[in-house]
Design an enzyme around this catalytic site. Sequence first.
Site, mmCIF file in Angstrom:
data_model
loop_
_atom_site.group_PDB
_atom_site.id
_atom_site.type_symbol
_atom_site.label_atom_id
_atom_site.label_comp_id
_atom_site.label_asym_id
_atom_site.label_seq_id
_atom_site.Cartn_x
_atom_site.Cartn_y
_atom_site.Cartn_z
ATOM 1 N N TYR A 68 30.938 -17.037 -29.973
ATOM 2 C CA TYR A 68 30.927 -15.593 -29.786
ATOM 3 C C TYR A 68 30.801 -15.231 -28.306
ATOM 4 O O TYR A 68 31.344 -14.216 -27.856
ATOM 5 C CB TYR A 68 29.836 -14.934 -30.641
ATOM 6 C CG TYR A 68 30.341 -14.769 -32.056
ATOM 7 C CD1 TYR A 68 31.162 -13.701 -32.395
ATOM 8 C CD2 TYR A 68 30.063 -15.726 -33.027
ATOM 9 C CE1 TYR A 68 31.681 -13.569 -33.669
ATOM 10 C CE2 TYR A 68 30.582 -15.609 -34.304
ATOM 11 C CZ TYR A 68 31.390 -14.518 -34.625
ATOM 12 O OH TYR A 68 31.919 -14.396 -35.879
ATOM 13 N N GLN A 102 39.464 -3.175 -38.823
ATOM 14 C CA GLN A 102 38.811 -4.453 -39.131
ATOM 15 C C GLN A 102 38.482 -5.181 -37.830
ATOM 16 O O GLN A 102 37.884 -6.253 -37.848
ATOM 17 C CB GLN A 102 39.764 -5.324 -39.961
ATOM 18 C CG GLN A 102 40.135 -4.699 -41.291
ATOM 19 C CD GLN A 102 41.321 -5.423 -41.922
ATOM 20 O OE1 GLN A 102 41.157 -6.420 -42.626
ATOM 21 N NE2 GLN A 102 42.517 -4.932 -41.687
ATOM 22 N N HIS A 120 34.186 -4.304 -39.879
ATOM 23 C CA HIS A 120 33.675 -5.666 -39.686
ATOM 24 C C HIS A 120 32.697 -5.781 -38.523
ATOM 25 O O HIS A 120 32.445 -6.876 -38.028
ATOM 26 C CB HIS A 120 34.847 -6.647 -39.523
ATOM 27 C CG HIS A 120 35.652 -6.797 -40.795
ATOM 28 N ND1 HIS A 120 36.903 -7.365 -40.842
ATOM 29 C CD2 HIS A 120 35.362 -6.437 -42.074
ATOM 30 C CE1 HIS A 120 37.355 -7.350 -42.099
ATOM 31 N NE2 HIS A 120 36.442 -6.776 -42.860
ATOM 32 N N THR A 188 47.829 -5.723 -39.960
ATOM 33 C CA THR A 188 46.916 -6.501 -40.802
ATOM 34 C C THR A 188 47.716 -7.292 -41.837
ATOM 35 O O THR A 188 48.725 -6.794 -42.356
ATOM 36 C CB THR A 188 45.842 -5.625 -41.487
ATOM 37 O OG1 THR A 188 44.994 -6.456 -42.282
ATOM 38 C CG2 THR A 188 46.435 -4.539 -42.359
ATOM 39 N N ASN A 213 54.235 -3.587 -38.662
ATOM 40 C CA ASN A 213 53.907 -5.011 -38.585
ATOM 41 C C ASN A 213 55.216 -5.775 -38.361
ATOM 42 O O ASN A 213 56.177 -5.556 -39.092
ATOM 43 C CB ASN A 213 53.247 -5.460 -39.919
ATOM 44 C CG ASN A 213 52.554 -6.807 -39.813
ATOM 45 O OD1 ASN A 213 53.074 -7.720 -39.181
ATOM 46 N ND2 ASN A 213 51.396 -6.929 -40.443
ATOM 47 N N PRO A 214 55.273 -6.656 -37.379
ATOM 48 C CA PRO A 214 56.534 -7.393 -37.161
ATOM 49 C C PRO A 214 56.858 -8.336 -38.314
ATOM 50 O O PRO A 214 58.003 -8.770 -38.449
ATOM 51 C CB PRO A 214 56.283 -8.179 -35.865
ATOM 52 C CG PRO A 214 54.824 -8.121 -35.609
ATOM 53 C CD PRO A 214 54.256 -6.986 -36.369
HETATM 54 P P1 OAD Z 1 45.382 -11.392 -39.568
HETATM 55 O O1 OAD Z 1 45.418 -12.392 -38.460
HETATM 56 O O2 OAD Z 1 45.153 -11.876 -40.945
HETATM 57 O O3 OAD Z 1 46.760 -10.585 -39.572
HETATM 58 C C1 OAD Z 1 47.292 -10.069 -38.387
HETATM 59 C C2 OAD Z 1 48.561 -9.306 -38.710
HETATM 60 O O4 OAD Z 1 49.011 -8.690 -37.501
HETATM 61 C C3 OAD Z 1 49.705 -10.164 -39.233
HETATM 62 O O5 OAD Z 1 50.220 -9.579 -40.430
HETATM 63 C C4 OAD Z 1 50.735 -10.108 -38.104
HETATM 64 O O6 OAD Z 1 52.065 -10.152 -38.595
HETATM 65 C C5 OAD Z 1 50.427 -8.772 -37.461
HETATM 66 N N1 OAD Z 1 50.837 -8.646 -36.071
HETATM 67 C C6 OAD Z 1 50.969 -9.598 -35.132
HETATM 68 N N2 OAD Z 1 51.355 -9.075 -33.965
HETATM 69 C C7 OAD Z 1 51.486 -7.732 -34.152
HETATM 70 C C8 OAD Z 1 51.852 -6.640 -33.327
HETATM 71 N N3 OAD Z 1 52.176 -6.803 -32.052
HETATM 72 N N4 OAD Z 1 51.872 -5.391 -33.869
HETATM 73 C C9 OAD Z 1 51.540 -5.206 -35.180
HETATM 74 N N5 OAD Z 1 51.177 -6.206 -35.990
HETATM 75 C C10 OAD Z 1 51.144 -7.458 -35.498
HETATM 76 O O7 OAD Z 1 44.331 -10.293 -39.135
HETATM 77 P P2 OAD Z 1 43.599 -9.179 -40.039
HETATM 78 O O8 OAD Z 1 44.490 -8.720 -41.132
HETATM 79 O O9 OAD Z 1 43.036 -8.185 -39.119
HETATM 80 O O10 OAD Z 1 37.498 -10.757 -40.551
HETATM 81 O O11 OAD Z 1 42.430 -10.053 -40.645
HETATM 82 C C11 OAD Z 1 41.450 -9.406 -41.394
HETATM 83 C C12 OAD Z 1 40.127 -10.057 -41.162
HETATM 84 O O12 OAD Z 1 40.246 -11.481 -41.340
HETATM 85 C C13 OAD Z 1 39.568 -9.943 -39.756
HETATM 86 O O13 OAD Z 1 38.930 -8.710 -39.533
HETATM 87 C C14 OAD Z 1 38.618 -11.078 -39.694
HETATM 88 C C15 OAD Z 1 39.483 -12.150 -40.303
HETATM 89 O O14 OAD Z 1 38.831 -13.236 -40.856
HETATM 90 C C16 OAD Z 1 36.267 -11.182 -40.246
HETATM 91 O O15 OAD Z 1 36.040 -11.863 -39.262
HETATM 92 C C17 OAD Z 1 35.249 -10.740 -41.233
#
Ligand code: OAD
Length: 247
Positions: A68, A102, A120, A188, A213-214
């Site tokens: 962290y 998140q 989160h 997300t 989302n790409p």
């Molecule tokens: P993820 O890493 O699961 O997903 C990220 C998303 O962002 C993917 O669908 C990518 O395609 C998209 N992405 C990448 N580049 C992008 C861009 N330039 N513009 C738009 N989208 C883009 O992340 P989260 O969905 O946020 O939780 O994950 C949810 C939670 O899982 C997090 O908050 C964290 C993690 O474990 C905790 O730590 C509790």
Amino acid sequence: MDAAQIEKATHHLAAAGSLCVLTGAGMSAESGIATFRDRDGVWSKFNPAELATPEAFRRDPVRVWDWYRLRRAQLREIEPHEGHRVLAEWERWFDAVQVVTQNVDGLHTRAGSSGVIELHGRLARSRCVRCEYTIEGLDDLGPDPRCLECGQRLRPSVVWFGEWLPPGAWEAAIEAASSCDVGLVIGTSGVVQPAASLTDVILSRGLPLIEINPNTSEISGRATVSIRAGCRDVLMAIDRRLRPEST
Ligand code: OAD
């Protein structure tokens, strides 16, 4: 970028008074923070069970804090991007823009969004494992920092796997999803609950849900409009159409 999808999104937004915006790690990607589940994502290099669970912290708090500390140091180096700023600007254009994130990086707030719901938690906050003591900021607190009130361990004030969301955050998010006119879901994968289920609350009210989302996500199949490109460019493109006089 698909101009027709941008037009559709702009059309839905132009008709809306109030927005609920759910963001994930993809929103911060263009500020330079790695996402979690993409090919080079955080969880491809680190095991969440060793770093992001209460058990891991009990087992080896120094290791967890080490990780962290690195993430906090990274936050000192980065800035919100134009996409974050567009969402903040929209607070002056729409009746209400409620950002539910998140992300733990605080970038929406730094860009000027108000009342951001941080599902989160927040990287720049530490709290006591026992009492109510919290401390804000990104300072290096040392390898195994202690509470100034009761002497117990301090921990990062983020949500770990298997933990509840911060008190009140989920209720506030549901309220936002239940009172908006349009939902926007940005960057997300939609695999982490309950966050992803907010989109169901919006869709179950018969409202449009716009995804930026790409890549395809768990949410894509249900989205009313899906824009397959990075969030910064898409938000700027929508903004130019929505508020032509502001550019
Ligand atoms: P993820 O890493 O699961 O997903 C990220 C998303 O962002 C993917 O669908 C990518 O395609 C998209 N992405 C990448 N580049 C992008 C861009 N330039 N513009 C738009 N989208 C883009 O992340 P989260 O969905 O946020 O939780 O994950 C949810 C939670 O899982 C997090 O908050 C964290 C993690 O474990 C905790 O730590 C509790």
